[in-house]
Design an enzyme around this catalytic site. Structure first.
Site, PDB file in Angstrom:
ATOM      1  N   SER A 136       0.870  -1.168   0.000  1.00 33.78           N
ATOM      2  CA  SER A 136       0.000   0.000   0.000  1.00 33.78           C
ATOM      3  C   SER A 136       0.911   1.222   0.000  1.00 33.78           C
ATOM      4  O   SER A 136       1.718   1.391   0.918  1.00 33.78           O
ATOM      5  CB  SER A 136      -0.876  -0.030   1.248  1.00 33.78           C
ATOM      6  OG  SER A 136      -1.622   1.166   1.356  1.00 33.78           O
ATOM      7  N   LYS A 164      -3.086   5.174  -2.814  1.00 33.75           N
ATOM      8  CA  LYS A 164      -4.148   5.887  -2.122  1.00 33.75           C
ATOM      9  C   LYS A 164      -4.651   6.980  -3.053  1.00 33.75           C
ATOM     10  O   LYS A 164      -3.855   7.617  -3.752  1.00 33.75           O
ATOM     11  CB  LYS A 164      -3.600   6.505  -0.829  1.00 33.75           C
ATOM     12  CG  LYS A 164      -3.213   5.468   0.207  1.00 33.75           C
ATOM     13  CD  LYS A 164      -4.438   4.779   0.791  1.00 33.75           C
ATOM     14  CE  LYS A 164      -4.066   3.913   1.979  1.00 33.75           C
ATOM     15  NZ  LYS A 164      -5.246   3.306   2.609  1.00 33.75           N
ATOM     16  N   ASP A 189      -7.276   3.004  -3.186  1.00 37.55           N
ATOM     17  CA  ASP A 189      -7.978   3.024  -1.890  1.00 37.55           C
ATOM     18  C   ASP A 189      -8.284   4.480  -1.535  1.00 37.55           C
ATOM     19  O   ASP A 189      -7.368   5.290  -1.376  1.00 37.55           O
ATOM     20  CB  ASP A 189      -7.097   2.388  -0.811  1.00 37.55           C
ATOM     21  CG  ASP A 189      -7.791   2.266   0.546  1.00 37.55           C
ATOM     22  OD1 ASP A 189      -8.973   2.667   0.657  1.00 37.55           O
ATOM     23  OD2 ASP A 189      -7.142   1.765   1.491  1.00 37.55           O
ATOM     24  N   GLU A 214     -11.131   0.443  -3.435  1.00 33.86           N
ATOM     25  CA  GLU A 214     -11.288   0.131  -2.016  1.00 33.86           C
ATOM     26  C   GLU A 214     -11.947   1.303  -1.280  1.00 33.86           C
ATOM     27  O   GLU A 214     -11.488   2.432  -1.369  1.00 33.86           O
ATOM     28  CB  GLU A 214      -9.915  -0.187  -1.394  1.00 33.86           C
ATOM     29  CG  GLU A 214     -10.010  -0.593   0.079  1.00 33.86           C
ATOM     30  CD  GLU A 214      -8.648  -0.947   0.688  1.00 33.86           C
ATOM     31  OE1 GLU A 214      -7.673  -1.108  -0.058  1.00 33.86           O
ATOM     32  OE2 GLU A 214      -8.570  -1.046   1.926  1.00 33.86           O
ATOM     33  N   ASP A 239     -13.560  -1.913   3.117  1.00 32.01           N
ATOM     34  CA  ASP A 239     -12.614  -1.985   4.240  1.00 32.01           C
ATOM     35  C   ASP A 239     -13.352  -1.462   5.476  1.00 32.01           C
ATOM     36  O   ASP A 239     -13.994  -2.232   6.206  1.00 32.01           O
ATOM     37  CB  ASP A 239     -11.367  -1.140   3.880  1.00 32.01           C
ATOM     38  CG  ASP A 239     -10.363  -0.962   5.013  1.00 32.01           C
ATOM     39  OD1 ASP A 239     -10.653  -1.344   6.153  1.00 32.01           O
ATOM     40  OD2 ASP A 239      -9.263  -0.417   4.766  1.00 32.01           O
ATOM     41  N   LYS A 263      -9.495  -6.828   8.128  1.00 33.51           N
ATOM     42  CA  LYS A 263      -8.487  -6.358   9.075  1.00 33.51           C
ATOM     43  C   LYS A 263      -8.814  -6.975  10.422  1.00 33.51           C
ATOM     44  O   LYS A 263      -9.928  -6.838  10.931  1.00 33.51           O
ATOM     45  CB  LYS A 263      -8.470  -4.836   9.158  1.00 33.51           C
ATOM     46  CG  LYS A 263      -7.813  -4.196   7.935  1.00 33.51           C
ATOM     47  CD  LYS A 263      -7.668  -2.718   8.077  1.00 33.51           C
ATOM     48  CE  LYS A 263      -7.058  -2.139   6.798  1.00 33.51           C
ATOM     49  NZ  LYS A 263      -7.221  -0.671   6.739  1.00 33.51           N
ATOM     50  N   GLY A 291      -3.795  -3.950   6.159  1.00 28.55           N
ATOM     51  CA  GLY A 291      -2.749  -3.601   7.123  1.00 28.55           C
ATOM     52  C   GLY A 291      -3.071  -2.294   7.825  1.00 28.55           C
ATOM     53  O   GLY A 291      -3.858  -1.486   7.320  1.00 28.55           O
TER      54      GLY A 291
HETATM   55  O1  OSB Z   1      -7.090   1.841   4.476  1.00 30.14           O
HETATM   56  O2  OSB Z   1      -5.904   0.126   4.261  1.00 30.14           O
HETATM   57  C1  OSB Z   1      -6.086   1.233   4.761  1.00 30.14           C
HETATM   58  C2  OSB Z   1      -3.031   2.227   6.841  1.00 30.14           C
HETATM   59  C3  OSB Z   1      -3.640   2.856   7.908  1.00 30.14           C
HETATM   60  C4  OSB Z   1      -5.001   2.987   7.916  1.00 30.14           C
HETATM   61  C5  OSB Z   1      -5.776   2.480   6.861  1.00 30.14           C
HETATM   62  C6  OSB Z   1      -5.164   1.833   5.803  1.00 30.14           C
HETATM   63  C7  OSB Z   1      -3.772   1.730   5.780  1.00 30.14           C
HETATM   64  C8  OSB Z   1      -3.034   1.134   4.678  1.00 30.14           C
HETATM   65  C9  OSB Z   1      -1.631   0.667   4.990  1.00 30.14           C
HETATM   66  O3  OSB Z   1      -3.431   1.090   3.545  1.00 30.14           O
HETATM   67  C10 OSB Z   1      -1.458  -0.799   4.971  1.00 30.14           C
HETATM   68  C11 OSB Z   1      -0.120  -1.170   5.549  1.00 30.14           C
HETATM   69  O4  OSB Z   1       0.873  -1.070   4.826  1.00 30.14           O
HETATM   70  O5  OSB Z   1      -0.068  -1.564   6.735  1.00 30.14           O
HETATM   71 MG    MG Z   2      -8.230   0.641   3.163  1.00 31.09          MG
END
Ligand code: OSB
Ligand code: MG
Length: 372
Positions: A136, A164, A189, A214, A239, A263, A291
């Site tokens: 990500s 993102k 995302d 996402e 998510d 998650k 994550g």
């Molecule tokens: O939306 O998936 C998400 C990190 C913090 C909060 C939300 C998200 C994320 C990530 C990072 O996309 C995923 C990672 O590398 O841990």
């Molecule tokens: Mg997400």
């Protein structure tokens, strides 16, 4: 097993590189770690995935801490359980606070697997010894920096790239990335940055053949997402909106998404995560492991969960070195040139916890034990 004590610790861990989403930028993590100790002195570790502020979800560190200390830990400490799967129901009187509950329950899962002498992933019923990894990549200061980061991760072997998106960093960025990398598995995302008013944007994004959009719409919505999914060809992945097995069932029944990001913290720990995975598998809906910028302990839990049969798409579980100068587990999580992580063969989480480093990083600590 009897959960004799639960120890809470908050650590600070600076990120190697800031991570930016549509809701903000993180430069340093505050992480609550949980150590569950049984009657024989054996221990297991969990990590609370609540963030530094209530932006991804309503849970955050300074709310999770007293919730765990005052309510959740006392519901579990001193109790005898047949297994970690019973810990969830001990805490049922507390509504919400799933990340806080997950941290405690997951520590008990690690503890139980260690007591049994089996790897946690096997104990959970996992089947895939090697899990598929993606990355990500947050919003960057410039498009050039984003392209350079993608280049690096593709070269490292990661199987899919997630970027993102937010208003002002969407269509043009996706187009640019697609021009440079026409064939990679790519997804976007939005972390709830859009509404149905933006439907033309998502229709325009369809041409770039993303694996999924996402969480494009509101963080608690499953109704508008169903409308969006009807109007676009790209699969919608939820998510934030999926907080429980019931949410997953409702979203699938409504047609709100075709993929779910699981998650472990958001859904409340391994017991609930397994239920989400099962519901999705029964509905032929693929899931993948999301994550939350976890330290090694949360990361190791994510690896274990990702071995379950329904996790058929690459997750956001990647190498420790992408986040931390030094991780709190040994060895750190590493990823093969083919973009996979091998589930460990040691009991429990399967990584050694670096207690000396954790001690150094600790900002506060509290141990909840039985009063005798
Ligand atoms: O939306 O998936 C998400 C990190 C913090 C909060 C939300 C998200 C994320 C990530 C990072 O996309 C995923 C990672 O590398 O841990
Ligand atoms: Mg997400």
């Amino acid at each position: 097993m009897i959960i004799a004590a639960i120890e809470l610790r908050e650590i600070r861990l600076p990120l190697i590189h800031f991570f930016e989403t549509s809701f903000g930028r993180t430069t340093e993590r505050n992480i609550i770690l949980v150590r569950a100790i049984d009657q024989d002195g054996a221990e297991g570790w969990g990590e609370c995935t609540a963030g530094e502020g209530p932006f991804y979800s309503n849970e955050w560190v300074d709310a999770a801490w007293p919730t765990m200390q005052t309510f959740l830990a006392p519901m579990v400490v001193g109790r005898e359980v047949a297994g970690a799967h019973e810990v969830w129901s001990l805490m049922r009187a507390v509504r919400g606070h799933r990340m806080a509950k997950a941290a405690i329950e997951n520590a008990c899962w690690d503890l139980e697997a260690k007591r049994l002498g089996v790897p946690l992933w096997q104990h959970l019923g996992g089947v895939n010894i090697e899990i598929a990894c993606g990355v990500s990549i947050g919003i960057q200061n410039s498009p050039e920096e984003l392209l350079a980061k993608i280049e690096k991760e593709v070269a490292a072997g990661y199987q899919r790239i997630k970027i993102k998106i937010k208003p002002g960093w969407d269509l043009k960025i996706v187009e640019l990335v697609r021009q440079r990398f026409p064939d990679i598995r790519l997804m976007g995302d939005a972390n709830s940055a859009y509404s149905l008013k933006d439907i033309e944007l998502f229709k325009a994004l369809d041409q770039f053949k993303l694996m999924m959009f996402e969480q494009p719409l509101a963080h608690s919505d499953i109704f508008d997402h169903a409308e969006l999914q009807r109007q676009v060809s790209t699969p919608v992945c939820l998510d934030e909106s999926i907080r429980s097995p019931e949410d997953a069932r409702h979203a699938l029944a409504l047609g709100s998404c075709r993929i779910i990001n699981v998650k472990l913290g958001r859904v409340g720990g391994h017991t609930e995560a397994k239920r989400v995975e099962q519901i999705c598998r029964e509905n032929q809906t693929p899931v993948w492991c999301g994550g939350m910028l976890e330290s090694g302990i949360g990361r190791a839990h994510n690896i274990a969960m990702s071995t379950l049969a329904g996790f058929t798409l690459p997750g956001d579980v990647s190498a420790s070195a992408r986040y931390w100068e030094e991780d709190i587990i040994e060895p750190p999580v590493t990823v093969s040139g083919g973009g996979t992580i091998k589930a460990p063969d040691q009991p429990g989480l399967g990584f050694k916890v670096n207690s000396a480093l954790i001690e150094q990083l600790t900002r506060r600590m509290n141990k909840i034990t039985t009063i005798d």
